[in-house]
Design a protein around this motif. Structure first.
Motif, PDB file in Angstrom:
ATOM      1  N   ALA A   1       3.967   3.069  -1.186  1.00 48.10           N
ATOM      2  CA  ALA A   1       3.556   2.844  -2.572  1.00 48.10           C
ATOM      3  C   ALA A   1       2.212   2.123  -2.620  1.00 48.10           C
ATOM      4  O   ALA A   1       1.331   2.491  -3.410  1.00 48.10           O
ATOM      5  CB  ALA A   1       4.625   2.045  -3.314  1.00 48.10           C
TER       6      ALA A   1
ATOM      7  N   SER B   1       4.038   3.063  -7.808  1.00 45.66           N
ATOM      8  CA  SER B   1       5.133   2.100  -7.791  1.00 45.66           C
ATOM      9  C   SER B   1       6.145   2.531  -6.728  1.00 45.66           C
ATOM     10  O   SER B   1       6.193   3.702  -6.334  1.00 45.66           O
ATOM     11  CB  SER B   1       5.809   2.038  -9.163  1.00 45.66           C
ATOM     12  OG  SER B   1       6.545   3.222  -9.404  1.00 45.66           O
ATOM     13  N   SER B   2       6.952   1.592  -6.295  1.00 42.90           N
ATOM     14  CA  SER B   2       8.008   1.917  -5.332  1.00 42.90           C
ATOM     15  C   SER B   2       8.971   2.941  -5.922  1.00 42.90           C
ATOM     16  O   SER B   2       9.464   3.823  -5.218  1.00 42.90           O
ATOM     17  CB  SER B   2       8.775   0.660  -4.919  1.00 42.90           C
ATOM     18  OG  SER B   2       7.961  -0.174  -4.148  1.00 42.90           O
TER      19      SER B   2
ATOM     20  N   ASP C   1       7.981   0.940   0.065  1.00 45.03           N
ATOM     21  CA  ASP C   1       7.082  -0.014  -0.589  1.00 45.03           C
ATOM     22  C   ASP C   1       5.689  -0.010   0.044  1.00 45.03           C
ATOM     23  O   ASP C   1       4.679  -0.163  -0.639  1.00 45.03           O
ATOM     24  CB  ASP C   1       7.679  -1.420  -0.611  1.00 45.03           C
ATOM     25  CG  ASP C   1       7.944  -2.003   0.761  1.00 45.03           C
ATOM     26  OD1 ASP C   1       8.311  -1.241   1.688  1.00 45.03           O
ATOM     27  OD2 ASP C   1       7.801  -3.235   0.919  1.00 45.03           O
TER      28      ASP C   1
END
Length: 87
Positions: A39, A45-46, A36
């Motif tokens: 990202a 996005s993750s 995360d």
């Protein structure tokens, strides 16, 4: 302890086919970031980061993510210097 690099990285590593995204994601994980966090840095996005990391792991025939990072480091695909070490 003497480590056989060929044994450690497998017989037919596919590092040449790693995408720029896969390499960058592996580099950020090697620097200690979670998916995360990577990202956020990459403005992805993750899910996109996780897909890149999974793709890299599969291409490198690694048993897990840390194994993929290790293989990439051994092969020189990602940098293994400590970014926090004074120069």
């Amino acid at each position: 302890m003497n480590t056989d690099t060929k044994r450690a990285i497998g017989r037919h590593p596919a590092f040449a086919v790693l995408s720029a995204r896969e390499i960058r994601c592996l580099q950020l994980v090697a620097e200690g970031m979670r998916a995360d966090e990577a990202a956020n840095v990459l403005a992805l996005s993750s899910d996109e980061v996780n897909e890149a990391l999974t793709g890299a792991r599969e291409k490198l025939e690694a048993s897990n993510l840390m194994h993929a990072v290790s293989i990439a480091m051994l092969m020189g695909v990602i940098d293994h210097t400590n970014p926090h070490q004074p120069k």
